[in-house]
Design an enzyme around this catalytic site. Structure first.
Site, PDB file in Angstrom:
ATOM      1  N   HIS A 284       5.849   6.967  11.333  1.00  0.00           N
ATOM      2  CA  HIS A 284       5.483   6.937   9.981  1.00  0.00           C
ATOM      3  C   HIS A 284       4.827   8.133   9.690  1.00  0.00           C
ATOM      4  O   HIS A 284       3.623   8.256   9.727  1.00  0.00           O
ATOM      5  CB  HIS A 284       4.656   5.648   9.768  1.00  0.00           C
ATOM      6  CG  HIS A 284       4.002   5.123   8.534  1.00  0.00           C
ATOM      7  ND1 HIS A 284       4.468   6.054   7.388  1.00  0.00           N
ATOM      8  CD2 HIS A 284       3.290   4.054   8.321  1.00  0.00           C
ATOM      9  CE1 HIS A 284       4.026   5.559   6.346  1.00  0.00           C
ATOM     10  NE2 HIS A 284       3.067   4.203   6.861  1.00  0.00           N
TER      11      HIS A 284
ATOM     12  N   ARG B  66      11.531   2.769   3.726  1.00  0.00           N
ATOM     13  CA  ARG B  66      10.970   1.947   4.887  1.00  0.00           C
ATOM     14  C   ARG B  66      11.910   0.996   5.406  1.00  0.00           C
ATOM     15  O   ARG B  66      12.502   0.302   4.542  1.00  0.00           O
ATOM     16  CB  ARG B  66       9.612   1.289   4.378  1.00  0.00           C
ATOM     17  CG  ARG B  66       9.186   0.238   5.285  1.00  0.00           C
ATOM     18  CD  ARG B  66       7.678  -0.227   5.171  1.00  0.00           C
ATOM     19  NE  ARG B  66       6.753   0.954   5.512  1.00  0.00           N
ATOM     20  CZ  ARG B  66       5.732   0.781   5.352  1.00  0.00           C
ATOM     21  NH1 ARG B  66       5.027  -0.596   5.247  1.00  0.00           N
ATOM     22  NH2 ARG B  66       4.659   1.861   5.630  1.00  0.00           N
TER      23      ARG B  66
ATOM     24  N   LYS C 170      21.326  -9.355   1.883  1.00  0.00           N
ATOM     25  CA  LYS C 170      22.507 -10.099   2.771  1.00  0.00           C
ATOM     26  C   LYS C 170      23.732  -9.468   2.570  1.00  0.00           C
ATOM     27  O   LYS C 170      24.208  -8.999   1.189  1.00  0.00           O
ATOM     28  CB  LYS C 170      22.352 -11.425   1.954  1.00  0.00           C
ATOM     29  CG  LYS C 170      21.249 -12.274   2.194  1.00  0.00           C
ATOM     30  CD  LYS C 170      21.438 -12.852   3.606  1.00  0.00           C
ATOM     31  CE  LYS C 170      20.032 -13.749   3.899  1.00  0.00           C
ATOM     32  NZ  LYS C 170      18.853 -12.955   4.620  1.00  0.00           N
TER      33      LYS C 170
ATOM     34  N   ARG D 119       0.850  -1.079   0.058  1.00  0.00           N
ATOM     35  CA  ARG D 119      -0.041  -0.120  -0.232  1.00  0.00           C
ATOM     36  C   ARG D 119       0.696   1.289   0.096  1.00  0.00           C
ATOM     37  O   ARG D 119       0.830   2.293  -0.750  1.00  0.00           O
ATOM     38  CB  ARG D 119      -0.882  -0.001   1.321  1.00  0.00           C
ATOM     39  CG  ARG D 119      -1.660  -1.348   1.260  1.00  0.00           C
ATOM     40  CD  ARG D 119      -2.162  -1.539   2.900  1.00  0.00           C
ATOM     41  NE  ARG D 119      -3.318  -0.404   3.001  1.00  0.00           N
ATOM     42  CZ  ARG D 119      -4.352  -0.683   3.121  1.00  0.00           C
ATOM     43  NH1 ARG D 119      -4.899  -1.682   2.634  1.00  0.00           N
ATOM     44  NH2 ARG D 119      -5.191   0.330   3.334  1.00  0.00           N
ATOM     45  N   THR D 120       1.828   1.298   0.944  1.00  0.00           N
ATOM     46  CA  THR D 120       2.310   2.592   1.191  1.00  0.00           C
ATOM     47  C   THR D 120       3.248   2.902  -0.078  1.00  0.00           C
ATOM     48  O   THR D 120       3.381   3.805  -0.650  1.00  0.00           O
ATOM     49  CB  THR D 120       3.412   2.626   2.253  1.00  0.00           C
ATOM     50  OG1 THR D 120       2.442   2.293   3.590  1.00  0.00           O
ATOM     51  CG2 THR D 120       3.996   3.904   2.636  1.00  0.00           C
TER      52      THR D 120
END
Lengths: 316, 438
Positions: free
Chosen positions: A143, A115, A93, A65-66
């Protein structure tokens, strides 16, 4: 609006959190977002504000969504948008966050939306790049665009935020949405309550200026806005809560519990929702739910943030 | 230890003697003969030093016993990228530390006599200060099987500690204390309930909540400390709590001491001079275990030091390379360097009027010496000539690149401190002279 006034009203290179923003700055962003609500409802949604600019969506945590919301916001403003899902790529990694940041920075983006699963990770990244950085959620910390879109949704439906009682309910402990909303809504003059079982309340939360409630009955009573938080299933396996069933019974929002709020109270949720856990389908899909409008406001708020920050870029 | 300057008779005159035994600060000098102190007091002057003595004018600076640091990680064996005994001892000499108790959390851990001998040999070959090996309390520091206290002691282990790891099992801890008593061995323990502290990265409370970081409650420390006090009462072993960081723990220590238990405790210089707010914008150099606490706790800890309830100040020197610090806070390693800045940071408390200079020096020399049963830590005839000279007022700004540790993770990055060591003498040999390593 003239670029000059934008610069003077919001003089930050990054949007890392609500913390540190003044009420005027928050309101300025909300006012800008109102303009973009209209634009997003037109057939012609394109603006040229970010023409030639590059926006990178850098998501270390899965989000549909974001990420989609930022992508649309960037594209509607004419930016070139690149999505990088580090959570599913091999970058995770071996390569450090700073290596990733420096590598991307060398590609000369104008903005990076980040994010990350660690609190403070976006701040760390912001120190290593020369472009604007927007926090799309860092750990349990902040957020900010979610809080802005929530504030905008409330303001459009209630006509104001000052003086409203907002109950934020559920997993406050792990929620960056809760923290950013507490900061934003308090700054805008709302009375903010948090409602949760004690195991999901962060220590010292009352010192953030909120009323703390352990029961929905007192927590929701006379609230204007009931904001539910998503509860992760892995937190209801005995570690923080005995079971999904017990949480749903005492903290899940259904029509009965909602009746304790003001008759015109409205319901919000940052999504994605766990139907039948923190919120019943009847409430989520009911006439008092603002959940879908929140998603719409999300695009507008992110357009506003990108627009305002772009004016503070070199040559902006 | 390498011989750095020839050890004859040396008279350090015209200084201020900080005497932790007498709790005094008074004009005077010290006369060193070979590796021993021959005399200390106002009577030591250029005139009566004797014609065969080398005379050094201290020009009013403080002369004190060399400092003894009971908690530092020296990197050998196995972590030479973080620190070596050579670089750590250079940092120590510059910080006025003449004896270091090395932590056993190396790779492999110092849990057998060969490892103890290795540390001692490396120290002989490369260190300019004294290095005492701290040995593991349990094999592999795993907290399950007792280490060979007798053999380790014979090899030269000065104390037994599980390093940064707390012993979770009360039964193992009880047996360790019971067995240690037979050897009159000193047990040093960092108290932390691993379950309560798990995933915590800073002090629990409002600040952690604001930063979105998982907290460690003070009780994680105090619960284990309280358990240990009961085990000490059962066993009678000599026990030193490595780090106390909160008022609940102070209460436990006060009760144990009042009951006459053979218990002492230490505190890191960080917990005395910094607080959780110094973490600021996720500064990982201030990510410590146990975590920095709130300011009111710090104030209480300073008071407890001044009152003598806290016995010892340690550097808790824990060098970490930049790769493990330049990451998000939750992922960063714990630890900060401290050997070179411990004295200057401690002098902040003296300059603030919170503790006298002799008392500060006592917590960094005399008290550790008593607990470790060393002859050092005193300004008296017959004591080993481990002496430092420093100007407690000389200001400087901490520049990480200028420090001698191999790692840069100082929590005092860019801090303004006062107190520069100009001379460090170990066993009568000057290893630092005019502020430079010899």
């Amino acid at each position: 609006m003239a670029p000059d006034s934008a610069i003077s009203a919001f003089n930050h290179r990054h949007l890392l959190g609500i913390e540190g923003l003044s009420r005027q700055e928050i309101e300025f962003l909300l006012d800008r977002a109102e303009e973009f609500v209209g634009i997003s409802r037109q057939v012609q949604k394109h603006k040229a504000d970010l023409e030639g600019r590059t926006l990178i969506n850098l998501f270390f945590e899965n989000s549909t969504r974001t990420q989609a919301s930022f992508e649309l916001a960037g594209k509607r403003l004419g930016a070139d948008v690149m999505n990088m899902s580090v959570a599913t790529s091999s970058v995770r990694k071996g390569e450090t966050l700073i290596d990733t940041a420096v590598t991307l920075n060398s590609m000369r983006p104008d903005m990076i939306v980040v994010r990350h699963h660690d609190s403070g990770a976006v701040h760390l990244l912001a120190k290593k790049v020369s472009c604007s950085v927007i926090n799309a959620g860092d750990g349990s910390h902040e957020h900010p665009t979610q809080a802005l879109l929530d504030a905008l949704t409330i303001r459009r439906n209630k006509g104001r935020i000052e003086g409203l009682t907002v109950a934020i309910c559920g997993d406050v402990l792990h929620s960056r949405v809760a923290r950013s909303n507490i900061l934003a809504l308090s700054a805008l003059g709302a009375r903010v309550r948090v409602v949760a079982p004690s195991t999901l309340l962060p220590p010292g939360i009352e010192q953030l200026g909120v009323e703390v409630h352990r029961s929905m009955e007192t927590g929701i009573r006379d609230a204007d806005i009931v904001m539910m938080l998503r509860v992760q299933r892995e937190r209801m396996d005995g570690a923080f809560l005995p079971s999904v069933k017990e949480f749903a019974r005492y903290y899940g929002l259904d029509d009965e519990k909602l009746s304790w709020a003001k008759p015109d109270a409205l319901v919000m949720h940052p999504g994605p929702i766990n139907r039948g856990v923190e919120i019943s389908s009847a409430v989520a899909d009911g006439p008092r739910s603002l959940i879908n409008e929140q998603v719409e406001m999300g695009v507008a708020v992110r357009m506003a943030v990108l627009n305002v920050l772009s004016r503070n870029l070199p040559n902006g | 230890m390498t011989a750095s300057a020839s050890a004859g008779k040396i008279a350090l005159i015209n200084g201020q003697l900080a005497d932790p035994e007498r709790d005094t600060l008074a004009p005077g000098g010290v006369l060193v003969d070979g590796d021993m102190l021959r005399d200390a007091g106002a009577q030591v002057t250029a005139a009566n030093a004797g014609s065969d003595a080398q005379v050094i004018d201290c020009k009013g600076k403080v002369i004190s016993p060399g400092l003894i640091d009971m908690r530092a990680f020296l990197g050998e064996p196995g972590a030479g990228h973080r620190e070596t005994i050579a670089t750590a001892s250079a940092a120590a000499a510059n910080g006025g530390i003449t004896t270091i108790l090395a932590m056993p959390d190396t790779n492999p851990p110092v849990d057998g006599s060969a490892a103890v001998q290795f540390v001692l040999q490396r120290a002989r070959e490369t260190a300019c200060v004294r290095v005492l090996p701290g040995a593991a309390l349990t094999k592999g520091l795993a907290g399950a099987e007792l280490a060979e206290f007798g053999l380790l002691r014979e090899a030269g282990a000065a104390a037994f500690t599980n390093g940064y790891k707390s012993v979770r099992s009360s039964q193992v801890m009880r047996r360790a204390l019971t067995y240690a008593r037979d050897f009159d061995a000193l047990i040093i323990h960092q108290c932390e309930d691993p379950d309560l502290a798990r995933s915590g990265v800073m002090n629990e409370g409002e600040l952690a909540t604001r930063l979105g970081l998982a907290g460690v409650p003070p009780e994680a420390e105090t619960i284990i400390l309280d358990r240990d006090m009961r085990l000490v009462a059962m066993t009678g072993a000599r026990y030193h709590a490595a780090l106390v960081t909160n008022v609940l723990s102070l209460d436990v220590i006060a009760k144990a001491k009042a009951a006459g238990l053979p218990v002492t405790c230490g505190i890191s210089i960080n917990h005395l001079t910094l607080n959780e707010a110094d973490i600021g914008d996720y500064r990982t150099y201030l990510k410590l275990s146990p975590p920095l606490r709130a300011e009111d706790e710090r104030m209480a800890l300073v008071q407890a030091l001044a009152d003598g309830l806290i016995d010892v100040i340690v550097s808790d020197h824990n060098p970490q390379d930049v790769e493990v610090k330049n990451v998000p806070f939750a992922e960063a390693e714990f630890g900060a360097t401290g050997l070179e800045t411990m004295l200057a940071a401690g002098l902040r408390l003296v300059h603030a009027g919170q503790i006298s200079l002799p008392k500060l020096i006592a917590a960094m020399s005399l008290r550790p010496a008593q607990i470790l049963q060393l002859p050092q830590g005193r300004l008296a005839a017959g004591a080993p000539a481990d002496i430092i000279v420093f100007d407690p007022d000389e200001p400087f700004v901490v520049v990480p690149e200028e420090l001698h540790s191999r790692s840069r993770n100082t929590p005092f990055d860019e801090a303004r401190l006062q107190g520069k060591v100009s001379l460090t003498m170990v066993g009568g040999s000057m290893v630092l002279r005019d502020g430079a390593l010899v």
